[in-house]
Design an enzyme around this catalytic site. Structure first.
Site, short mmCIF file in Angstrom:
data_model
loop_
_atom_site.label_atom_id
_atom_site.label_comp_id
_atom_site.label_asym_id
_atom_site.label_seq_id
_atom_site.Cartn_x
_atom_site.Cartn_y
_atom_site.Cartn_z
N LYS A 112 0.82 -1.21 0.00
CA LYS A 112 0.00 0.00 0.00
C LYS A 112 0.86 1.27 0.00
CE LYS A 112 -4.27 -2.01 1.66
NZ LYS A 112 -3.92 -3.44 1.79
C1 LIG Z 1 -4.58 -4.52 1.21
C2 LIG Z 1 -3.82 -5.79 1.14
C3 LIG Z 1 -4.18 -6.82 0.24
C4 LIG Z 1 -5.40 -6.74 -0.65
O1 LIG Z 1 -5.31 -5.75 -1.64
P1 LIG Z 1 -6.60 -5.34 -2.49
O2 LIG Z 1 -6.17 -4.21 -3.34
O3 LIG Z 1 -7.65 -4.93 -1.46
O4 LIG Z 1 -7.03 -6.52 -3.25
C5 LIG Z 1 -3.37 -7.95 0.18
N1 LIG Z 1 -2.29 -8.10 0.99
C6 LIG Z 1 -1.92 -7.14 1.86
C7 LIG Z 1 -0.75 -7.36 2.73
C8 LIG Z 1 -2.67 -5.94 1.98
O5 LIG Z 1 -2.30 -5.00 2.86
#
Ligand SMILES: *Cc1c(COP(=O)(O)O)cnc(C)c1O
Length: 469
Positions: A112
């Site tokens: 993220k």
């Molecule tokens: C947010 C997140 C996901 C999922 O991502 P999306 O874009 O919601 O599909 C997967 N793994 C981790 C570690 C995350 O923080």
């Protein structure tokens, strides 16, 4: 570039307004009116570029008309300069033609950071130009909150309020949020669960009177700028493995369908992506759709991969929009029936079309741990539980051994030690250098009752760099 709503009723916006918009006024999500498409020659000419320069080329058409080239270049250089690894997103080989794209070398150790480091800087740039300030409110069960706070900590024109459920996030995750100190950073621990936090954010967006005219901005993955930033690393990985001269497959640990949707866009922009694998945990609404054309809400289960614990996938609407010939009225009616009855299927030919590109697998906690152990024994790579789900799905759904398979490594294993222990591995992962003193740092956080008025009063009293709005 103009952006339109997936439900066809809201006005089209430019990039700057989409950045500040969140949900469209008709309840839909914004998508580009026309996706840019690059030629094979153009993509091939990007091989070997540093990450921020590739990012400039891939994202430039999306911000055209809103952000000047020189400013955008500078913002991107700063954004990806904070990553700990010189390659920003290094590829690590696990097995024959099987790779993990390590997206966890940013400040908060999850993918993220790629989007939220950029989002904070873009917001501040646009707000400074307009002479405006905004308030961000968000709810988190872990990863989003810390990444959003890290992304906004240096913003002069943003105050950020992140709510987490009191005593229900891991200590590492809590400390990653509460130890970032600044007069524009506000951590709120709510005496309730994650859904309570989420509901209060939604209610605050619906009625913003308490903000006395200050605009509220969303940082969850419905924000277009987040998706846009995630397209870049698909190009980055594919170029290193021989694209565009050959095709690449990706397996993506998925919750809200944001990250994998970015891969779908990369393909539509000209990158040869031959397969996209939707890897879910036990909360498998997307797997049930991909395998049986049923998009139906079920109860939420807590798993070892909490960042993928969702009941519905908000960004899936963006794929449905394309699948229905970009007919906003059709999407509005599908979403209506979903809201009323809790489910839908799509026409058989549309579903067949989507299955040409997408495969899927749901992986339970036991299988997640098995995969962590298996990969650790094979090659010494310690996976976090989300990435392990991606590897499992890659191995079960792979269509061609001759095509490189890239699993998106979404988090560093140190963030989820419970899964590592359950997998029977005693090599407890160490915190990376920039976080070694995490457990000694000062924490700042306010505990509030699970009550909307209380929260809104708190925001109004502190929303201007800690002072009242
Ligand atoms: C947010 C997140 C996901 C999922 O991502 P999306 O874009 O919601 O599909 C997967 N793994 C981790 C570690 C995350 O923080």
């Amino acid at each position: 570039m103009r952006y339109i709503s997936t439900r066809g009723q809201a006005p089209a916006l430019n990039f700057e307004d989409v950045l500040l918009a969140g949900l469209a006024s008709d309840g839909g999500l914004y998508v580009p009116e026309n996706l840019p498409r690059f030629t094979v020659e153009e993509i091939a000419s990007w091989a070997g570029l540093p990450y921020h320069e590739l990012a400039f080329r891939v994202m430039r058409p999306f911000v055209a008309g809103s952000i000047a080239d020189a400013d955008f270049k500078k913002i991107l250089e700063e954004t990806y300069g904070v990553f700990e690894h010189n390659a920003v997103a290094p590829l690590r080989q696990l097995n024959g033609n099987e790779w993990v794209l390590e997206l966890f070398h940013g400040p908060t150790l999850a993918f993220k950071d790629f989007a939220l480091q950029l989002l904070g800087r873009l917001l501040d740039h646009v707000l400074a130009k307009r002479g405006e300030r905004v308030v961000i409110m968000g709810a988190t069960s872990g990863d989003t909150g810390s990444a959003a706070i890290e992304g906004c900590k240096a913003c002069d024109n943003v105050d950020i309020f992140i709510m987490h459920p009191h005593n229900r996030v891991s200590e590492v995750q809590r400390r990653q949020m509460t130890t970032i100190l600044g007069d524009n950073i506000h951590n709120i621990a709510i005496e309730g669960n994650f859904d309570d936090c989420q509901e209060m954010v939604k209610a605050s967006f619906a009625d913003q009177g308490f903000l006395k005219g200050t605009r509220l901005v969303a940082v969850n993955s419905i924000n277009w700028a987040r998706i846009m930033a995630q397209i870049v690393y698909y190009f980055h990985a594919a170029l290193q493995l021989g694209a565009p001269a050959r095709s690449i497959a990706f397996s993506v640990p998925t919750g809200n369908f944001g990250d994998i949707f970015a891969g779908y866009l990369a393909r539509n922009m000209g990158l040869p992506v031959s397969q996209l694998i939707v890897a879910t945990n036990r909360n498998d609404i997307l797997h049930r759709f991909m395998s049986g054309n049923q998009y139906v809400k079920e109860t939420l289960h807590a798993t070892l991969s909490p960042s993928m614990d969702i009941m519905v996938s908000s960004n899936f609407e963006r794929l449905l929009f394309d699948l229905h010939g970009r007919n906003g009225a059709a999407i509005a009616s599908l979403m209506d029936s979903f809201k009323q009855g809790g489910g839908f299927s799509v026409d058989e030919d549309r579903w067949t079309e989507v299955r040409k590109l997408f495969d899927s697998l749901a992986v339970n906690d036991e299988q997640t741990c098995e995969t962590i152990t298996e990969v650790y024994r094979e090659c010494g790579e310690l996976l976090d539980p989300h990435t392990a789900i991606g590897v499992r799905a890659a191995r079960e759904c792979r269509r061609s051994l001759a095509t490189p398979m890239v699993v998106l490594g979404t988090a560093h294993p140190v963030k989820f030690p419970e899964a590592v222990v359950k997998a029977g591995i005693d090599a407890v992962p160490a915190l990376p250098a920039h976080l070694t003193d995490l457990f000694q740092r000062e924490e700042r956080c306010t505990v509030l009752a699970n009550d909307l008025k209380t929260v809104q009063q708190f925001v109004a009293a502190h929303g201007n760099r800690g002072k009242p709005l």
